[in-house]
Design an enzyme around this catalytic site. Structure first.
Site, PDB file in Angstrom:
ATOM      1  N   GLU A 208      66.566  27.613  56.987  1.00 58.92           N
ATOM      2  CA  GLU A 208      66.779  26.223  57.396  1.00 58.92           C
ATOM      3  C   GLU A 208      65.504  25.403  57.240  1.00 58.92           C
ATOM      4  O   GLU A 208      65.544  24.238  56.830  1.00 58.92           O
ATOM      5  CB  GLU A 208      67.276  26.176  58.848  1.00 58.92           C
ATOM      6  CG  GLU A 208      68.685  26.723  59.015  1.00 58.92           C
ATOM      7  CD  GLU A 208      69.033  27.065  60.442  1.00 58.92           C
ATOM      8  OE1 GLU A 208      70.215  27.358  60.710  1.00 58.92           O
ATOM      9  OE2 GLU A 208      68.124  27.063  61.306  1.00 58.92           O
ATOM     10  N   ASP A 275      69.998  31.360  68.814  1.00 55.46           N
ATOM     11  CA  ASP A 275      70.462  30.670  70.022  1.00 55.46           C
ATOM     12  C   ASP A 275      69.803  31.264  71.274  1.00 55.46           C
ATOM     13  O   ASP A 275      69.489  30.545  72.227  1.00 55.46           O
ATOM     14  CB  ASP A 275      71.981  30.782  70.140  1.00 55.46           C
ATOM     15  CG  ASP A 275      72.697  30.167  68.959  1.00 55.46           C
ATOM     16  OD1 ASP A 275      72.774  28.931  68.894  1.00 55.46           O
ATOM     17  OD2 ASP A 275      73.173  30.932  68.095  1.00 55.46           O
TER      18      ASP A 275
END
Length: 330
Positions: A208, A275
């Site tokens: 990312e 996460d």
């Protein structure tokens, strides 16, 4: 390496904090069965369903990890007026997460259904809408978060590009977080993160980060220069890049960096680890735990979650046990 005693001391501090997680809440469903024949309709296996299970996913993974360390965690998102939405709300309550989740009859709850037989995943079926949340619902969601920020210690924006964190909603929430003087942690799947300009910290993984750099014509730069370019462009204080088995690296606005190695795990499936890092980091930032220590807690949380892939659940007891086991190996 952080030891169990220090982790307990940190937990005493984080237990007094309040974390607000806003974003794309999801449900993972698993269908377990067996295969003994091929369908006469098409060359595909026929699965005889034996049982079904479900667990919280998306933004709720970060919320659940933060809840293991924090006194109060509130999740804000959108679900449909359907069976999966009801199950998601029930599991959220059972996890001790305060429910700020809104119901929209016009969209389905985001569900990712995986079908397994003989220990192998055969397929995944997604039910979702990526249409931007707008109108009255967007205003209601934003107003609810703005009220929560009056007593919050940190704000997490978890963006899976399912429509909750529109540009307008994200900008309003970041501005509010800054006005309240609380950290804003952003975890987004977008290469173009313009809507999150002004956040405190972004937490991309290595791929990312590369996509972000490419979108800013900075893909030719080395790691450190890419990071500082992204930080400067989006007016961040820092960038935390998770790097799978290579651990994670925090780069600050002044170019200073801090890296921590990953803890060893046997599972090749690291789903949810990012996460977990976000949830643990948020809990620590809420209690003003030093960043170096926060990264140690975050890597414990990521390792703990990977080792418990069946539930994606992280508890303080599990974190403490892992810290004790890793300390003994040093």
């Amino acid at each position: 390496m952080i030891g169990p005693a220090e982790l307990r001391r940190i937990a005493v501090r984080t237990a007094e904090s309040s974390v607000v997680v806003v974003g794309d809440v999801m449900l993972d469903e698993f269908v377990w069965g067996s295969v003994s024949r091929i369908s006469p309709d098409a060359p595909v296996p026929v699965v005889l369903k034996e049982h079904r299970s479900c667990r919280l996913s998306g933004a709720l993974i970060a919320a659940r990890v933060a809840r293991a360390l924090s006194g109060r965690v509130t999740a804000v998102g959108v679900v449909g007026d359907d069976g999966p939405g009801g199950r998601l709300l029930r599991l959220t309550a059972e996890a001790g997460i305060d429910d700020g989740i809104l119901v929209d009859p016009a969209r389905p709850t985001t569900v990712k259904t995986r079908v397994y037989a003989q220990g192998q995943q055969l397929l995944r079926m997604d039910d979702e809408s990526t249409e931007p949340v707008g109108g009255v619902l967007a205003h209601s969601l934003t107003d609810a978060v703005l009220e929560l920020l009056e007593e919050a210690d940190v704000l997490v924006l978890s963006d899976y590009r399912k429509g909750v964190l529109t540009a307008d909603v994200a900008k309003r929430l970041i501005n509010a977080g800054r006005a309240h003087g609380i950290p804003v942690v952003v975890d987004t799947k977008r290469a173009d993160a313009e809507r999150f300009r002004g956040a405190t910290i972004m937490t991309p993984n290595a791929l990312e980060m590369a996509a972000m750099a490419d979108s800013l014509w900075a893909g030719h730069l080395d790691f450190a220069d890419r990071a500082t370019h992204i930080i400067g462009h989006y007016d961040l204080s820092a960038l935390l890049v998770t790097q799978d088995r290579d651990g994670m690296t925090l780069v600050s606005r002044d170019g200073a960096s801090l890296s921590v190695s990953a803890l060893p795990v046997d599972s090749p499936n690291a789903a949810g680890a990012g996460d977990a890092v976000v949830g643990a980091l948020a809990a620590c930032l809420a209690a003003e735990v030093p960043l170096g220590t926060a990264l140690d807690v975050a890597r414990l949380a990521a390792c703990c979650l990977i080792r418990q892939q069946g539930t994606l659940a992280v508890s303080l007891e599990a974190l403490t046990d892992l810290a004790a086991a890793e300390t003994e190996l040093v």
